[in-house]
Design an enzyme around this catalytic site. Structure first.
Site, PDB file in Angstrom:
ATOM      1  N   ARG A   1      34.940 -30.875  92.183  1.00 37.51           N
ATOM      2  CA  ARG A   1      34.047 -30.822  91.027  1.00 37.51           C
ATOM      3  C   ARG A   1      33.734 -32.244  90.572  1.00 37.51           C
ATOM      4  O   ARG A   1      34.560 -33.140  90.646  1.00 37.51           O
ATOM      5  CB  ARG A   1      34.701 -30.053  89.877  1.00 37.51           C
TER       6      ARG A   1
ATOM      7  N   TYR B   1      29.806 -27.540  96.551  1.00 42.22           N
ATOM      8  CA  TYR B   1      31.261 -27.393  96.459  1.00 42.22           C
ATOM      9  C   TYR B   1      31.730 -26.465  95.334  1.00 42.22           C
ATOM     10  O   TYR B   1      31.302 -26.614  94.182  1.00 42.22           O
ATOM     11  CB  TYR B   1      31.931 -28.754  96.257  1.00 42.22           C
TER      12      TYR B   1
ATOM     13  N   LYS C   1      33.573 -21.350  87.309  1.00 41.02           N
ATOM     14  CA  LYS C   1      33.757 -22.182  86.119  1.00 41.02           C
ATOM     15  C   LYS C   1      32.517 -22.162  85.221  1.00 41.02           C
ATOM     16  O   LYS C   1      32.629 -22.150  84.000  1.00 41.02           O
ATOM     17  CB  LYS C   1      34.124 -23.617  86.515  1.00 41.02           C
TER      18      LYS C   1
ATOM     19  N   HIS D   1      41.230 -20.628  81.295  1.00 38.13           N
ATOM     20  CA  HIS D   1      41.602 -21.115  82.631  1.00 38.13           C
ATOM     21  C   HIS D   1      43.065 -20.727  82.881  1.00 38.13           C
ATOM     22  O   HIS D   1      43.954 -21.579  82.852  1.00 38.13           O
ATOM     23  CB  HIS D   1      41.413 -22.637  82.664  1.00 38.13           C
TER      24      HIS D   1
ATOM     25  N   SER E   1      43.742 -27.940  86.650  1.00 43.01           N
ATOM     26  CA  SER E   1      43.408 -27.766  88.059  1.00 43.01           C
ATOM     27  C   SER E   1      44.473 -28.400  88.956  1.00 43.01           C
ATOM     28  O   SER E   1      44.920 -29.521  88.704  1.00 43.01           O
ATOM     29  CB  SER E   1      42.052 -28.411  88.334  1.00 43.01           C
TER      30      SER E   1
ATOM     31  N   CYS F   1      47.566 -27.633  89.323  1.00 50.04           N
ATOM     32  CA  CYS F   1      48.875 -27.808  88.680  1.00 50.04           C
ATOM     33  C   CYS F   1      49.748 -26.562  88.759  1.00 50.04           C
ATOM     34  O   CYS F   1      50.720 -26.439  88.020  1.00 50.04           O
ATOM     35  CB  CYS F   1      48.699 -28.247  87.234  1.00 50.04           C
TER      36      CYS F   1
ATOM     37  N   ASP G   1      43.331 -17.772  88.315  1.00 50.41           N
ATOM     38  CA  ASP G   1      42.567 -18.930  87.811  1.00 50.41           C
ATOM     39  C   ASP G   1      41.886 -18.692  86.472  1.00 50.41           C
ATOM     40  O   ASP G   1      41.782 -19.613  85.672  1.00 50.41           O
ATOM     41  CB  ASP G   1      41.512 -19.340  88.850  1.00 50.41           C
TER      42      ASP G   1
ATOM     43  N   ARG H   1      40.326 -26.152 100.315  1.00 52.49           N
ATOM     44  CA  ARG H   1      40.464 -24.857  99.629  1.00 52.49           C
ATOM     45  C   ARG H   1      40.386 -23.693 100.603  1.00 52.49           C
ATOM     46  O   ARG H   1      39.805 -23.803 101.678  1.00 52.49           O
ATOM     47  CB  ARG H   1      39.337 -24.702  98.602  1.00 52.49           C
TER      48      ARG H   1
HETATM   49  P1  GTP Z   1      43.181 -24.773  90.651  1.00 53.27           P
HETATM   50  O1  GTP Z   1      42.793 -23.770  91.692  1.00 53.27           O
HETATM   51  O2  GTP Z   1      42.634 -26.132  90.908  1.00 53.27           O
HETATM   52  O3  GTP Z   1      42.860 -24.322  89.264  1.00 53.27           O
HETATM   53  O4  GTP Z   1      44.763 -25.029  90.802  1.00 53.27           O
HETATM   54  P2  GTP Z   1      46.108 -24.218  90.521  1.00 53.27           P
HETATM   55  O5  GTP Z   1      46.555 -24.463  89.128  1.00 53.27           O
HETATM   56  O6  GTP Z   1      45.983 -22.803  90.954  1.00 53.27           O
HETATM   57  O7  GTP Z   1      47.146 -24.998  91.445  1.00 53.27           O
HETATM   58  P3  GTP Z   1      48.005 -24.523  92.717  1.00 53.27           P
HETATM   59  O8  GTP Z   1      48.924 -23.379  92.407  1.00 53.27           O
HETATM   60  O9  GTP Z   1      47.078 -24.329  93.848  1.00 53.27           O
HETATM   61  O10 GTP Z   1      48.919 -25.807  92.978  1.00 53.27           O
HETATM   62  C1  GTP Z   1      48.420 -27.069  93.272  1.00 53.27           C
HETATM   63  C2  GTP Z   1      49.457 -27.965  93.875  1.00 53.27           C
HETATM   64  O11 GTP Z   1      50.645 -27.992  93.079  1.00 53.27           O
HETATM   65  C3  GTP Z   1      49.869 -27.516  95.271  1.00 53.27           C
HETATM   66  O12 GTP Z   1      49.921 -28.628  96.120  1.00 53.27           O
HETATM   67  C4  GTP Z   1      51.237 -26.927  95.056  1.00 53.27           C
HETATM   68  O13 GTP Z   1      52.032 -27.045  96.201  1.00 53.27           O
HETATM   69  C5  GTP Z   1      51.784 -27.716  93.864  1.00 53.27           C
HETATM   70  N1  GTP Z   1      52.721 -26.883  93.058  1.00 53.27           N
HETATM   71  C6  GTP Z   1      52.484 -25.644  92.591  1.00 53.27           C
HETATM   72  N2  GTP Z   1      53.558 -25.140  91.931  1.00 53.27           N
HETATM   73  C7  GTP Z   1      54.500 -26.106  91.984  1.00 53.27           C
HETATM   74  C8  GTP Z   1      55.842 -26.195  91.471  1.00 53.27           C
HETATM   75  O14 GTP Z   1      56.389 -25.283  90.846  1.00 53.27           O
HETATM   76  N3  GTP Z   1      56.499 -27.353  91.713  1.00 53.27           N
HETATM   77  C9  GTP Z   1      55.939 -28.389  92.400  1.00 53.27           C
HETATM   78  N4  GTP Z   1      56.653 -29.484  92.587  1.00 53.27           N
HETATM   79  N5  GTP Z   1      54.674 -28.330  92.910  1.00 53.27           N
HETATM   80  C10 GTP Z   1      53.964 -27.216  92.693  1.00 53.27           C
HETATM   81  C1  SPV Z   2      39.654 -25.977  89.576  1.00 51.15           C
HETATM   82  O1  SPV Z   2      39.258 -27.141  89.844  1.00 51.15           O
HETATM   83  O2  SPV Z   2      40.248 -25.705  88.513  1.00 51.15           O
HETATM   84  C2  SPV Z   2      39.446 -24.888  90.546  1.00 51.15           C
HETATM   85  C3  SPV Z   2      38.614 -25.161  91.723  1.00 51.15           C
HETATM   86  O3  SPV Z   2      39.929 -23.794  90.347  1.00 51.15           O
HETATM   87  S1  SPV Z   2      36.913 -25.126  91.353  1.00 51.15           S
HETATM   88  O4  SPV Z   2      36.402 -23.794  91.646  1.00 51.15           O
HETATM   89  O5  SPV Z   2      36.264 -26.125  92.210  1.00 51.15           O
HETATM   90  O6  SPV Z   2      36.690 -25.413  89.947  1.00 51.15           O
HETATM   91 MN    MN Z   3      40.951 -23.689  88.356  1.00 51.86          MN
END
Ligand code: GTP
Ligand code: SPV
Ligand code: MN
Length: 581
Positions: free
Chosen positions: A66, A194, A203, A223, A245, A247, A272, A362
């Protein structure tokens, strides 16, 4: 002609596509779309048995996340966009961005994608129509939403839909704009293919436009992931969590319970976005408006997220991962070592030093492929929340978990969230910024008004969810994460639910209630005594240093900041600063 057909006609007159295709969402249509993209190189078919039905798309290298600095809110009054959004007057948007759509689809096919956000037949659900010249976007929307015939049926001849006009344009960041007109409920996006820039249901609609609708209609667009936690004996709780995002939302929503054998089960409702509504019972009810996942690939592996691994084992669109010469997708974190002869995310032989997969690579996959989906994930009424969790990525400062004192204090905790930036948006990675409720990039109106809306919603709930804050990312002296995270995060959720039930111990700290060391089950984790202490400690000096940052952020809202929040900040300030002398 229906209002939808009229709008599509008008768009076609401006963009002048070679042909117009209304998507019906069928298997057959999907096959045609994918075959076309494979033929012209937009998609690469992956290995027939290792990744059946899956494809790889490589983005333009300048179009991999984004772009928040090119994202605008075009409200009539600049103050309604607020200090945290880029603003453009609607007239300026028409003058500057409008011309970029003129004739932009010449020689291209224009796909009309009707879609529903929310379970079909749910009072929560809403219809959108995305018009796009990207077959990749159409194919993604088919996995991410209820797309095609069901949406046309739900819409009928009504004019109640959110129109979204999208073109990849020339993919140049110089001519890239993602513009939201909250008063007209309209979205324009040009110059990017993207994810969050281009899949307008996500979003743009489900957070920025829906947020404005929700403010006017008395609900919330957040979110947040939604998960189901079953306790031994069968009692069920639902928890929603807002992390910025990349996290950890997808990972938490799909976690595998390490205590499955003693009766703790975790299931997924959404990963999400959550739409929240007060129920007649005084509780807050949540639905996942999406039908699929657009998840971060790197870091996804059999140990961290086996449910995601199963989900993406077939019929998945991968974007910007690496691949072996015979079409097996690969990324950092999939397995320990990389297979030989890897081709990186840009299609070049991998040099072994740079990242093979882009850090924001992704996967797109339908939710029904996920083995952990809750039986209620498409419940038209939604699910009632016991807890809301905020969280950030903080190497220091924030303890593993704390509980807010009440809804109003919880809103303060959400409003003062800070988190290190990630690869999900272009820009510097790893710098702490304020990201209230993980909504900084996604709030379609003045965030001061958004905070006021949160406070107002709390007043309508007689049985509000408890509000917590977590941080999985605190590091030790060696720079490594202290907390094991992933499935072990269940231990933190167990403390939360015990708090909800009034049976878990906590100690009062200036920021809220922190578990006593004995209240948190850390058996078998091999944490040292010092580790647990470091995870739970609330360092008053560090918090005192954070207060001016919070104050500077709040000051930006002027008189749009609810007085409750400045009072809460001054109360925190008094407690951490006084304690120092
Ligand atoms: P968006 O789709 O961008 O909104 O992200 P999200 O909040 O769904 O994040 P996601 O669960 O995909 O995690 C993103 C990154 O954080 C990945 O590389 C994971 O491996 C890492 N991660 C997730 N949970 C944990 C955790 O509990 N501990 C650690 N150390 N890393 C984590
Ligand atoms: C984020 O960035 O929080 C996502 C991926 O979940 S996107 O759809 O690109 O916003
Ligand atoms: Mn997101």
């Amino acid at each position: 002609m229906t209002p939808a057909e009229r709008w599509v006609d008008e768009v076609a007159r401006t963009t002048r596509p070679e042909r117009v295709v209304w998507c019906d969402g069928s298997e057959e249509e999907s096959r045609r779309l994918v075959d076309g993209m494979v033929a012209d190189g937009t998609l690469l078919r992956l290995h027939p048995t290792a990744a059946p039905g899956s494809t790889l798309h490589r983005s333009h290298p300048s179009d991999v996340a984004r772009t928040e600095h090119l994202t605008f809110i075009a409200s009539r009054d600049k103050r309604d966009a607020g200090p945290t959004n880029n603003w453009m007057a609607p007239s300026e948007a028409r003058a500057r961005v409008g011309p970029l759509f003129e004739g932009v689809m010449k020689g291209r096919t224009m796909y009309v994608v009707p879609y529903v956000m929310g379970p079909l037949g749910s009072p929560f659900s809403r219809v959108g129509i995305e018009v796009t010249d990207s077959p990749y976007v159409a194919a993604n929307m088919r996995l991410m939403t209820r797309m095609g015939e069901p949406a046309r049926r739900q819409l009928g001849a009504s004019e109640s839909f959110v129109p979204g006009l999208h073109s990849t344009g020339d993919l140049s960041p110089e001519r890239r704009y993602i513009v939201h007109f909250p008063e007209e409920r309209l979205i324009w996006s040009v110059g990017s293919g993207y994810g969050g820039n281009a899949l307008l249901g996500k979003k743009c609609f489900a957070l920025r436009i829906a947020g404005a609708l929700a403010r006017d209609e008395g609900w919330m667009a957040e979110h947040m992931l939604i998960l189901e936690l079953e306790l031994p004996g069968g009692e069920i709780h639902y928890i929603a969590a807002a992390f910025p995002s990349a996290c950890g939302k997808t990972n938490l929503a799909m976690m595998v319970s390490p205590f499955e054998r003693v009766g703790y089960k975790v299931r997924t409702v959404g990963d999400d976005i959550a739409w929240l509504r007060p129920g007649t019972d005084g509780r807050l009810w949540a639905v996942n408006p999406e039908a699929g996942f657009f998840g971060v690939v790197p870091g996804t592996g059999p140990d961290t997220n086996p449910n995601a691994m199963a989900t993406i084992s077939h019929d998945t669109i991968f974007t910007n991962v690496a691949v072996t010469s015979d079409g097996i997708p690969w990324w950092e974190g999939k397995e320990k070592s990389a297979p030989p002869g890897l081709i990186d995310w840009q299609g070049k032989p991998w040099d072994g030093r740079s990242k093979a997969a882009h850090p924001n690579a992704r996967f797109t996959a339908a939710a029904r492929q996920c083995p952990s989906m809750s039986a209620r994930w498409e419940d038209p009424q939604g699910v009632p929340l016991s807890a809301i969790v905020f969280g950030g990525r903080r190497a220091r400062l924030a303890p593993l978990v704390f509980e807010s004192r009440d809804w109003e204090h919880g809103v303060f905790v959400g409003a003062t969230m800070g988190s290190e930036t990630t690869a999900a948006a272009t820009g510097q990675v790893g710098v702490v910024r304020r990201d209230p409720m993980a909504m900084l990039p996604f709030c379609g109106y003045n965030m001061g008004d958004y905070f006021a809306h949160w406070l107002k919603m709390g007043r309508t709930l007689s049985r509000p969810p408890r509000i917590f804050h977590v941080n999985w990312f605190r590091t030790g002296h060696d720079g490594r994460f202290i907390w094991p995270g992933f499935g072990e995060n269940l231990r933190v959720l167990m403390w939360m639910i015990d708090r909800v039930k009034g049976v878990a111990a906590g100690a009062d700290a200036p920021i809220g209630v922190v578990p006593t060391p004995d209240a948190l089950n850390v058996d078998g984790l091999g944490l040292g005594r010092g580790d647990l202490e470091r995870l739970l400690t609330v360092d008053r000096d560090e918090w005192a240093a954070e207060v001016p940052e919070m104050r500077a952020f709040f000051d930006r809202f002027g008189d749009r900041l609810p007085p409750e929040l400045s009072r809460a900040l001054e109360s925190l300030s008094r407690q951490v600063v006084t304690a120092r002398v």
